[in-house]
Design a protein around this motif. Structure first.
Motif, PDB file in Angstrom:
ATOM      1  N   PRO A 159       0.901  -1.348   0.082  1.00 54.38           N
ATOM      2  CA  PRO A 159      -0.042  -0.092   0.004  1.00 54.38           C
ATOM      3  C   PRO A 159       0.889   1.201   0.056  1.00 54.38           C
ATOM      4  O   PRO A 159       2.154   1.126   0.441  1.00 54.38           O
ATOM      5  N   HIS A 160       0.083   2.501  -0.698  1.00 53.45           N
ATOM      6  CA  HIS A 160       0.953   3.608  -0.478  1.00 53.45           C
ATOM      7  C   HIS A 160       1.122   4.167   0.790  1.00 53.45           C
ATOM      8  O   HIS A 160       0.331   3.939   1.756  1.00 53.45           O
ATOM      9  N   HIS A 161       2.133   5.007   1.096  1.00 55.50           N
ATOM     10  CA  HIS A 161       2.102   5.677   2.593  1.00 55.50           C
ATOM     11  C   HIS A 161       1.161   6.619   2.956  1.00 55.50           C
ATOM     12  O   HIS A 161       0.758   6.992   4.082  1.00 55.50           O
ATOM     13  N   THR A 162       0.124   6.984   2.181  1.00 49.53           N
ATOM     14  CA  THR A 162      -0.983   7.650   2.396  1.00 49.53           C
ATOM     15  C   THR A 162      -2.231   6.580   2.828  1.00 49.53           C
ATOM     16  O   THR A 162      -3.262   7.341   2.913  1.00 49.53           O
ATOM     17  N   ALA A 163      -1.955   5.518   2.822  1.00 54.44           N
ATOM     18  CA  ALA A 163      -3.340   4.460   2.849  1.00 54.44           C
ATOM     19  C   ALA A 163      -3.717   4.875   4.193  1.00 54.44           C
ATOM     20  O   ALA A 163      -3.026   4.987   5.403  1.00 54.44           O
ATOM     21  N   THR A 164      -4.917   4.611   4.474  1.00 56.97           N
ATOM     22  CA  THR A 164      -5.564   4.938   5.702  1.00 56.97           C
ATOM     23  C   THR A 164      -5.645   3.537   6.757  1.00 56.97           C
ATOM     24  O   THR A 164      -5.258   2.525   6.143  1.00 56.97           O
ATOM     25  N   VAL A 165      -6.018   3.757   7.765  1.00 53.50           N
ATOM     26  CA  VAL A 165      -6.216   2.582   8.705  1.00 53.50           C
ATOM     27  C   VAL A 165      -6.926   1.658   8.352  1.00 53.50           C
ATOM     28  O   VAL A 165      -6.627   0.227   8.210  1.00 53.50           O
ATOM     29  N   PRO A 166      -8.309   1.717   7.913  1.00 56.40           N
ATOM     30  CA  PRO A 166      -9.012   0.799   7.219  1.00 56.40           C
ATOM     31  C   PRO A 166      -8.584   0.122   6.121  1.00 56.40           C
ATOM     32  O   PRO A 166      -8.567  -1.329   5.846  1.00 56.40           O
ATOM     33  N   SER A 167      -7.909   0.719   5.158  1.00 56.63           N
ATOM     34  CA  SER A 167      -7.252   0.030   4.096  1.00 56.63           C
ATOM     35  C   SER A 167      -6.140  -0.860   4.528  1.00 56.63           C
ATOM     36  O   SER A 167      -5.782  -1.922   3.800  1.00 56.63           O
ATOM     37  N   ILE A 168      -5.214  -0.615   5.614  1.00 60.21           N
ATOM     38  CA  ILE A 168      -4.250  -1.316   6.003  1.00 60.21           C
ATOM     39  C   ILE A 168      -4.713  -2.769   6.883  1.00 60.21           C
ATOM     40  O   ILE A 168      -4.399  -3.686   6.619  1.00 60.21           O
ATOM     41  N   VAL A 169      -5.603  -2.205   7.706  1.00 60.99           N
ATOM     42  CA  VAL A 169      -6.078  -3.663   8.707  1.00 60.99           C
ATOM     43  C   VAL A 169      -7.589  -4.214   8.587  1.00 60.99           C
ATOM     44  O   VAL A 169      -7.918  -5.028   8.873  1.00 60.99           O
ATOM     45  N   GLY A 170      -8.255  -3.245   7.622  1.00 61.64           N
ATOM     46  CA  GLY A 170      -9.634  -3.774   7.315  1.00 61.64           C
ATOM     47  C   GLY A 170     -10.770  -2.475   7.617  1.00 61.64           C
ATOM     48  O   GLY A 170     -10.520  -2.044   8.544  1.00 61.64           O
ATOM     49  N   GLY A 171     -11.924  -2.886   7.142  1.00 62.93           N
ATOM     50  CA  GLY A 171     -12.850  -1.822   7.408  1.00 62.93           C
ATOM     51  C   GLY A 171     -13.865  -1.587   6.433  1.00 62.93           C
ATOM     52  O   GLY A 171     -13.992  -2.577   5.318  1.00 62.93           O
ATOM     53  N   GLY A 172     -14.686  -0.414   6.532  1.00 63.93           N
ATOM     54  CA  GLY A 172     -15.478  -0.144   5.527  1.00 63.93           C
ATOM     55  C   GLY A 172     -16.882  -0.141   5.864  1.00 63.93           C
ATOM     56  O   GLY A 172     -17.186  -0.743   7.028  1.00 63.93           O
ATOM     57  N   ALA A 173     -18.078   0.425   4.981  1.00 62.95           N
ATOM     58  CA  ALA A 173     -19.297   0.374   5.677  1.00 62.95           C
ATOM     59  C   ALA A 173     -19.914  -0.953   5.653  1.00 62.95           C
ATOM     60  O   ALA A 173     -19.380  -1.937   4.575  1.00 62.95           O
ATOM     61  N   GLY A 174     -20.961  -1.207   6.421  1.00 64.36           N
ATOM     62  CA  GLY A 174     -21.586  -2.633   6.044  1.00 64.36           C
ATOM     63  C   GLY A 174     -20.565  -3.435   6.870  1.00 64.36           C
ATOM     64  O   GLY A 174     -19.773  -3.316   7.749  1.00 64.36           O
ATOM     65  N   LEU A 175     -20.437  -4.830   6.020  1.00 60.89           N
ATOM     66  CA  LEU A 175     -19.653  -5.986   6.275  1.00 60.89           C
ATOM     67  C   LEU A 175     -18.058  -5.518   6.024  1.00 60.89           C
ATOM     68  O   LEU A 175     -17.548  -5.010   5.165  1.00 60.89           O
ATOM     69  N   ALA A 176     -17.361  -5.462   7.323  1.00 58.45           N
ATOM     70  CA  ALA A 176     -15.890  -5.062   7.085  1.00 58.45           C
ATOM     71  C   ALA A 176     -14.958  -5.773   6.097  1.00 58.45           C
ATOM     72  O   ALA A 176     -15.060  -7.035   6.169  1.00 58.45           O
ATOM     73  N   ARG A 177     -14.525  -5.337   5.247  1.00 54.58           N
ATOM     74  CA  ARG A 177     -13.726  -5.914   4.433  1.00 54.58           C
ATOM     75  C   ARG A 177     -12.170  -6.268   4.714  1.00 54.58           C
ATOM     76  O   ARG A 177     -11.825  -5.500   5.490  1.00 54.58           O
ATOM     77  N   PRO A 178     -11.690  -7.156   4.405  1.00 54.16           N
ATOM     78  CA  PRO A 178     -10.146  -7.406   4.666  1.00 54.16           C
ATOM     79  C   PRO A 178      -9.337  -6.221   4.399  1.00 54.16           C
ATOM     80  O   PRO A 178      -9.420  -5.695   3.071  1.00 54.16           O
ATOM     81  N   GLY A 179      -8.169  -5.996   5.211  1.00 55.04           N
ATOM     82  CA  GLY A 179      -7.148  -4.709   4.569  1.00 55.04           C
ATOM     83  C   GLY A 179      -6.085  -5.404   4.142  1.00 55.04           C
ATOM     84  O   GLY A 179      -6.061  -6.761   3.973  1.00 55.04           O
ATOM     85  N   ALA A 180      -4.941  -4.548   3.862  1.00 54.64           N
ATOM     86  CA  ALA A 180      -3.954  -4.965   3.136  1.00 54.64           C
ATOM     87  C   ALA A 180      -3.185  -6.005   3.884  1.00 54.64           C
ATOM     88  O   ALA A 180      -2.464  -7.194   3.379  1.00 54.64           O
ATOM     89  N   ILE A 181      -3.087  -6.246   5.172  1.00 54.54           N
ATOM     90  CA  ILE A 181      -2.400  -7.166   6.120  1.00 54.54           C
ATOM     91  C   ILE A 181      -3.118  -8.461   6.136  1.00 54.54           C
ATOM     92  O   ILE A 181      -2.465  -9.650   5.817  1.00 54.54           O
TER      93      ILE A 181
END
Length: 323
Positions: free
Chosen positions: A89-111
């Protein structure tokens, strides 16, 4: 062995220490930090870690394929994913994009998308503190628990983390010799990688600047396929040794198991390690990680048990001293 897909280690000039650290990381499943000036080969080495990892077995392939399917990243009509995944992931990546998250069912993140593969954080000090600190729990237990108002989701996250970092903000390609940053600035820059996070990184290697002789020498470096064969043999030795347990990699073995017979190393081989622990220069977690590294080094070199030399090399690779 058959050629591996993707970037090959044969393309990396010089950096024998970085190549050694990469091989040890692959053999034992250890996390790795590569610190050095621009052009030293940090990113090239990290991108080639998947090429020396064994293909995924059936259970791991099912898990990895399911994670990518949940994230909507599985190609239409594609079969099981057999190669260890790679996420950068790019260094501007958010916490949800790294460890997972999002609306509704949380999706897996980069890790989680890097489960059983590699998660590279290039320019690691440039990531937000929140994103970096969010990795501490998954690195410890290999899972991510995401809680939402509509329910929670738990995803596996047993990825190998690779941190790549310049030693300072000026990022002079000549390295420390021509660094323009005051000492305080240098400390603050790498200090963005917190002590608790680095304490979870088994190998912490400082790479020197690339020299012309290394860059221009004929390409005679070992290929990924050759190194992968040694990695596979070392992993097979570890699997045989820990066969009675559910653990497969040295990095997964609980510290207490390694401090009890029959795996406890003789006091003469761990004297320096115990001295560092008593002096406070090494944490208890660091103590255990050095022992795990020593077992991996012994596996790679074909020894049944680590000796004093293996422990000494593990200390050097853990602390970055002399590298």
């Amino acid at each position: 062995p058959p050629p591996t897909a993707g970037p090959d280690l044969a393309e990396v000039a010089g950096q024998w220490l970085g190549r050694r650290a990469l091989e040890i990381a692959a053999a034992g499943g250890h996390h790795l930090a590569l610190i050095g000036p621009p052009g030293a080969g940090k990113t090239m080495l990290a991108e080639r870690l998947p090429s020396i990892l064994p293909p995924l077995n059936d259970d791991d392939a099912l898990e990895v394929t399911a994670l990518h399917s949940i994230a909507g990243l599985l190609p239409t009509g594609g079969g099981l994913l057999r190669r260890p995944p790679f996420q950068a992931p790019h260094h501007t990546a958010t916490v949800p994009s790294i460890v997972g998250g999002g609306a509704g069912l949380a999706r897996p993140g980069a890790i989680s998308l890097a489960h059983r593969g590699v998660l590279l954080l290039d320019e690691a000090p440039e990531f937000s503190k929140a994103a970096l600190e969010a990795l501490r729990q998954p690195l410890e237990n290999g899972r991510v628990l995401l809680t939402r108002s509509r329910g929670g989701a738990e995803y596996p996250a047993r990825a190998q983390l690779v941190l790549a970092a310049n030693p300072c903000p000026c990022a002079n390609p000549a390295g420390d010799d021509r660094c323009e940053c005051p000492p305080l600035t240098r400390r603050r820059y790498l200090g963005r990688l917190s002590g608790p996070l680095l304490d979870r990184i088994d190998l912490q290697v400082r790479l020197p600047p690339m020299r012309a002789a290394e860059l221009m020498e004929p390409a005679a470096h070992e290929s990924s396929a050759v190194v992968a064969a040694r990695v596979a043999a070392a992993r097979a030795a570890a699997t045989t040794r820990w066969g009675a347990s559910s653990y497969r990699l040295n990095a997964e073995i609980p510290g207490p198991d390694l401090r009890r017979p029959p795996w406890r190393l003789p006091a003469r081989d761990t004297a320096e390690l115990r001295s560092r622990l008593d002096a406070g220069s090494l944490s208890a977690r660091g103590f255990d990680r050095v022992i795990r590294l020593a077992w991996t080094i012994a596996d790679l070199d074909g020894r049944a048990r680590p000796d004093r030399g293996d422990v000494a090399e593990a200390i050097q690779l853990r602390t970055g001293e002399g590298t």
